[in-house]
Design a protein around this motif. Structure first.
Motif, PDB file in Angstrom:
ATOM      1  N   UNK A 101      20.298  -2.908 -11.567  1.00  0.00           N
ATOM      2  CA  UNK A 101      19.195  -3.699 -11.012  1.00  0.00           C
ATOM      3  C   UNK A 101      17.914  -3.496 -11.823  1.00  0.00           C
ATOM      4  N   UNK A 263      21.141  -9.435  -7.709  1.00  0.00           N
ATOM      5  CA  UNK A 263      22.314  -8.642  -7.346  1.00  0.00           C
ATOM      6  C   UNK A 263      23.598  -9.451  -7.495  1.00  0.00           C
ATOM      7  N   UNK A 499       7.891   3.920   3.217  1.00  0.00           N
ATOM      8  CA  UNK A 499       9.261   3.806   3.729  1.00  0.00           C
ATOM      9  C   UNK A 499      10.125   4.993   3.293  1.00  0.00           C
TER      10      UNK A 499
ATOM     11  N   UNK B  27       8.287  -2.637   2.339  1.00  0.00           N
ATOM     12  CA  UNK B  27       9.531  -2.147   2.938  1.00  0.00           C
ATOM     13  C   UNK B  27      10.702  -3.037   2.560  1.00  0.00           C
ATOM     14  N   UNK B  29      10.992  -4.946   0.004  1.00  0.00           N
ATOM     15  CA  UNK B  29      11.261  -4.780  -1.419  1.00  0.00           C
ATOM     16  C   UNK B  29      12.084  -3.518  -1.663  1.00  0.00           C
ATOM     17  N   UNK B  30      11.666  -2.450  -1.017  1.00  0.00           N
ATOM     18  CA  UNK B  30      12.378  -1.190  -1.249  1.00  0.00           C
ATOM     19  C   UNK B  30      13.802  -1.242  -0.732  1.00  0.00           C
ATOM     20  N   UNK B  31      13.972  -1.872   0.413  1.00  0.00           N
ATOM     21  CA  UNK B  31      15.321  -1.999   0.972  1.00  0.00           C
ATOM     22  C   UNK B  31      16.207  -2.788   0.018  1.00  0.00           C
ATOM     23  N   UNK B  32      15.681  -3.915  -0.466  1.00  0.00           N
ATOM     24  CA  UNK B  32      16.478  -4.750  -1.365  1.00  0.00           C
ATOM     25  C   UNK B  32      16.714  -4.076  -2.716  1.00  0.00           C
ATOM     26  N   UNK B  33      15.698  -3.342  -3.200  1.00  0.00           N
ATOM     27  CA  UNK B  33      15.872  -2.647  -4.484  1.00  0.00           C
ATOM     28  C   UNK B  33      17.097  -1.748  -4.464  1.00  0.00           C
ATOM     29  N   UNK B  34      17.398  -1.189  -3.300  1.00  0.00           N
ATOM     30  CA  UNK B  34      18.527  -0.263  -3.213  1.00  0.00           C
ATOM     31  C   UNK B  34      19.850  -1.004  -3.037  1.00  0.00           C
ATOM     32  N   UNK B  35      19.808  -2.311  -3.039  1.00  0.00           N
ATOM     33  CA  UNK B  35      21.059  -3.055  -2.944  1.00  0.00           C
ATOM     34  C   UNK B  35      21.446  -3.413  -1.519  1.00  0.00           C
ATOM     35  N   UNK B  37      21.393  -5.998   0.657  1.00  0.00           N
ATOM     36  CA  UNK B  37      21.133  -7.433   0.701  1.00  0.00           C
ATOM     37  C   UNK B  37      22.224  -8.064   1.558  1.00  0.00           C
ATOM     38  N   UNK B  38      21.984  -9.247   2.077  1.00  0.00           N
ATOM     39  CA  UNK B  38      23.010  -9.887   2.906  1.00  0.00           C
ATOM     40  C   UNK B  38      24.361  -9.897   2.196  1.00  0.00           C
TER      41      UNK B  38
END
Lengths: 728, 79
Positions: A101, A263, A499, B27, B29-35, B37-38
């Motif tokens: 990523x 992704x 967070x 938040x 952004x950080x969640x999605x950065x870690x993969x 995603x839906x």
């Protein structure tokens, strides 16, 4: 010399082994600095490849290239402004998708990227496999397998980077990913506007600027407005329009779509490149097994308490030996010099100012070295992340982070620590606000230098109950630190908590080499920075306590008294009599002179002048001088108080005479003793800690803590003294 | 879909699939950065001693989230 030097950036996620690879590439040829404008550490080193000299820059570990954190900002600014010849992106091969990523975002900038598939041994051990050749073909970036901790792939990485750099010759070829039917047309339109108006022209690809607009990046939007107000407005309008459209039709935001497609692109590559074992997939890894115990509801906290206790015992029990050796060496040096030089100002300056000051600083070095060795080991194994995980719920109440526990403990959360390594340990906190609040409150803890002060006061005012007093003091320090943290986080360090989206990396064995490099860096940095400033401060304090000197006639009066007493002793000796009482009289005369000299000095006059202010807290001028000395180092409090009470030299370890003196002093009641204990817990950190704080958070916050803590301590002391007097 | 629930209420050691992410700003952004995603598959593998935060297993790695952050993630049982 004629060869041009190449700059190679080293990027990657946190915990990907980037620093290990950096160490392997550069060996000991590295130096540490700060990224401009942020307090993020910048490491640079040199490597040779054939005839070529390479500058290797270690970028901060990040998961992404947005501009949310200081780390991301620093990494991005380096890529854009310094334009490295190539970037080596270090990937944890075992978690390829998440690691790609970041890689994809660097590729979208167009920087030449080499993919270092690190920890390939772990991948194979799990029965997985990665087709490196295919990864190279699909991404267009050379992929190299490495095992950084064994130094494997070191040469290949440099070779790939150098080859790629010369092949591209400074040209950036940005990767273009499709972001779907909603965003692609907008991106095309934006690209045209950016190009026509020359927004960040020659620095970044136009399409990338468009992407950042869609991601809502304020820094890039500002650059757009700077280049052309009109174009900037147009781009912002386009962004707002597509955002509104997405919200209405899909209930989502542009940045979410961008992440999804990125992704998606990566998943397409990973599907072809990574082969998972057919059966093994569900099997728990060793790391997960360990977590079942180490983060277990009951066993977890117990093990953690044990680990903290051991860390503490090891540091301060083992560190005590070299620390006392260093202090003894300086004491010897002082004594030798004292014997070798004639009495006078110069001797006093060298012995009491320079040697005592520098010795005080260097005495901490063994502690810092052991502390950092153990802390880095805990961090590199991955256990610190688990501690944060288990403790976060408690610390969050006070606006702190689970990781805050380490700095608190090291600073003296268990009485006897030291705030200097404690403040330096806050570097493990990746959340800026929580780090600041931790750093500002950790010095309240009962450090080793404060312990003798409390013991002496306990012996004076609560004889026989020293242990209970110490426990109460330690507890009070924790309460104060947590409550003040809460106060700070709801006022000056206000804001949402960062967070807690945090990786729990698999447990790994740290490398000795990495630990040693890390430990040495921190210790050296401390010695260099603190050594210069502390030296100046201790000379200043020495001067304040020495000048102006007693007027000749007053000094002479004391000397006469001492001489008369000495003569009596000689006389008694001549008659074959040993008179202890007479010898005491000599000492008393000398001590009285010291007291008078101290009272007459700048510090003494300040102490007397402050009496008006400190009377409501019950402090007399003697206490005031001692507390002033405590700004330099808390060890000074007991010895200065001794001098002020005419006791001559007071041994910090055996302050019983001072305790008796205080207990007898009618003008210093028990209420004042309690107020003094509270004051010492809370007031300004010592000068060494201040320097360490300035290094971590800037001088502004270091000075803030000096002022704020002292004000807080004063208020607390006044309230306690007045309340205790009312009750008595 | 009524089979959907927020991640906070998900049971430990069940295979889940992410339906949607409600978080925005940093938040999100950080969640999605870690993969996260839906469509991503996740399993709650543990909870901290005080039930918060939770440890979340994705296919290749483990991460932690506070319950308040898990509230923004809607999941469904994967099978």
């Amino acid at each position: 010399m004629s060869e041009p030097r190449l700059t190679i950036g080293l990027a990657g996620n946190p915990n990907c082994g980037k620093t290990t690879l950096f160490n392997a590439l550069t060996g000991s040829h590295q130096h540490v600095g700060n990224w401009p404008g942020v307090t993020v550490e910048k490491k640079m080193g040199h490597a040779r490849h054939g005839e070529l000299e390479l500058d290797v820059v270690d970028l901060p570990g990040t998961y992404s290239l947005t501009a949310y954190s200081e780390e991301e900002k620093a990494a991005r600014r380096f890529l854009i402004e310094d334009r490295p010849a190539a970037v080596v992106d270090v990937l944890t091969a075992d978690a390829l998708e998440r690691n790609l990523y970041l890689a994809v975002q660097i590729m979208e900038l167009g920087v030449p990227v080499v993919l270092a598939l690190n920890m390939m041994d772990e991948v194979r051990k799990r029965g997985k496999d990665i087709d490196t050749g295919l990864l190279t073909r699909l991404t267009g970036c050379p992929a190299v397998e490495t095992v950084a901790r064994q130094g494997k792939g070191r040469r290949e990485i440099l070779e790939a980077a150098v080859n790629l750099a010369s092949e591209r010759a400074g040209a950036w070829i940005p990767l273009r990913i499709s972001y779907g039917p909603d965003l692609d047309p907008v991106l095309d339109e934006m690209e045209a506007i950016v190009e026509a108006n020359g927004i960040m022209a020659g620095k970044v690809p136009p399409r990338w600027v468009g992407l950042k607009y869609l991601e809502g990046d304020p820094g890039i939007m500002r650059r757009g407005r700077e280049a052309s107000d009109q174009a900037g407005e147009k781009l912002e309008k386009l962004t707002a329009k597509v955002a509104a459209h997405l919200k209405k039709t899909l209930g989502t935001t542009p940045d979410a779509i961008i992440a999804d497609y990125r992704y998606g692109y990566i998943a397409g590559i990973a599907r072809q490149v990574v082969r998972y074992p057919a059966v093994d997939q569900e099997r728990l890894r060793l790391s997960d097994h360990m977590d079942r115990v180490l983060t277990h509801q009951l066993a977890g906290p117990l093990v953690m308490a044990l680990v903290i206790y051991l860390l503490y015992i090891l540091t301060f029990a083992v560190g005590k030996v070299p620390m006392e050796a260093v202090q003894a060496a300086f004491a010897w040096l002082g004594k030798t010099l004292e014997a070798a030089m004639p009495e006078g100002q110069l001797r006093s300056l060298l012995v009491s100012g320079v040697i005592a000051g520098v010795g005080g600083v260097l005495g901490f070095v063994p502690l810092i070295m052991i502390m950092f060795f153990l802390l880095s080991a805990l961090e590199d194994t991955g256990y610190v992340a688990r501690m944060a995980y288990m403790l976060d719920r408690v610390f969050r109440i006070f606006g702190l982070h689970g990781t805050s526990v380490l700095p608190f403990i090291v600073s003296g959360g268990i009485a006897g620590g030291c705030a200097v390594p404690g403040v330096m340990a806050t570097r493990a906190l990746r959340s800026p606000k929580e780090k600041l609040a931790t750093l500002l409150t950790a010095p309240f803890m009962t450090c080793g230098a404060k312990v003798p002060v409390f013991l002496m006061l306990a012996a004076a005012f609560f004889p026989g109950k020293e242990a209970a007093v110490m426990s109460a003091v330690t507890l009070a320090a924790w309460v104060a630190a947590l409550c003040v943290a809460k106060l700070l986080r709801s006022t000056v360090v206000k804001g949402e908590s960062t967070p807690f989206v945090m990786e729990l990396p698999p447990y790994r064995m740290p490398t000795l080499r990495g630990l040693c490099i890390h430990t040495w860096e921190r210790s050296w940095e401390y010695m260099r920075k603190a050594g210069t400033i502390i030296l100046a401060i201790s000379v200043l304090i020495w001067a304040a306590m020495t000048f102006p000197q007693l007027p000749q006639e007053r000094a002479a009066a004391f000397d006469q008294r001492a001489e008369a007493a000495q003569a009596q002793v000689e006389e008694a000796k001549a008659q074959g009599l040993e008179s202890a009482a007479l010898e005491d009289a000599v000492k008393a005369a000398e001590a009285a002179k010291s007291e008078e000299a101290l009272r007459n000095s700048f510090a003494g006059r300040a102490g007397v002048a402050l009496e008006g202010l400190t009377a409501p807290a019950g402090f007399n001028w003697r206490v005031n001088i001692a507390l002033l000395g405590g700004f330099a180092a808390k060890e000074v409090i007991v010895s200065t108080l001794g001098t002020a009470y005419s006791l001559g030299e007071v041994d910090t370890k055996d302050a019983a005479p001072l305790s008796e003196m205080l207990a007898r002093d009618e003008s210093f009641p028990r209420a004042a003793g309690i107020a003094l204990i509270a004051f010492v817990i809370l007031y300004a950190p010592c000068s060494v800690t201040i320097v360490a704080m300035a290094k971590e958070a800037g001088w502004r916050w270091a000075l803030f803590s000096m002022g704020f803590n002292t004000a807080l301590a004063y208020v607390a002391a006044v309230v306690i003294f007045q309340a205790a007097r009312l009750l008595a | 879909m009524d089979s959907c629930l927020t991640l906070r209420r998900a049971q430990v050691n069940r295979k889940l699939r992410i339906c949607s992410i409600g978080a925005q700003g940093e938040l999100g952004r950080r969640i999605r950065d870690m993969g996260l995603i839906p469509g991503a598959e996740v399993t709650v593998v543990g909870k901290a001693p005080l039930k918060d935060p939770v440890a979340l297993r994705l296919r290749d790695f483990t991460l932690t989230l506070r319950n308040s952050e898990a509230d923004h993630i809607v999941v469904e049982e994967a099978e």
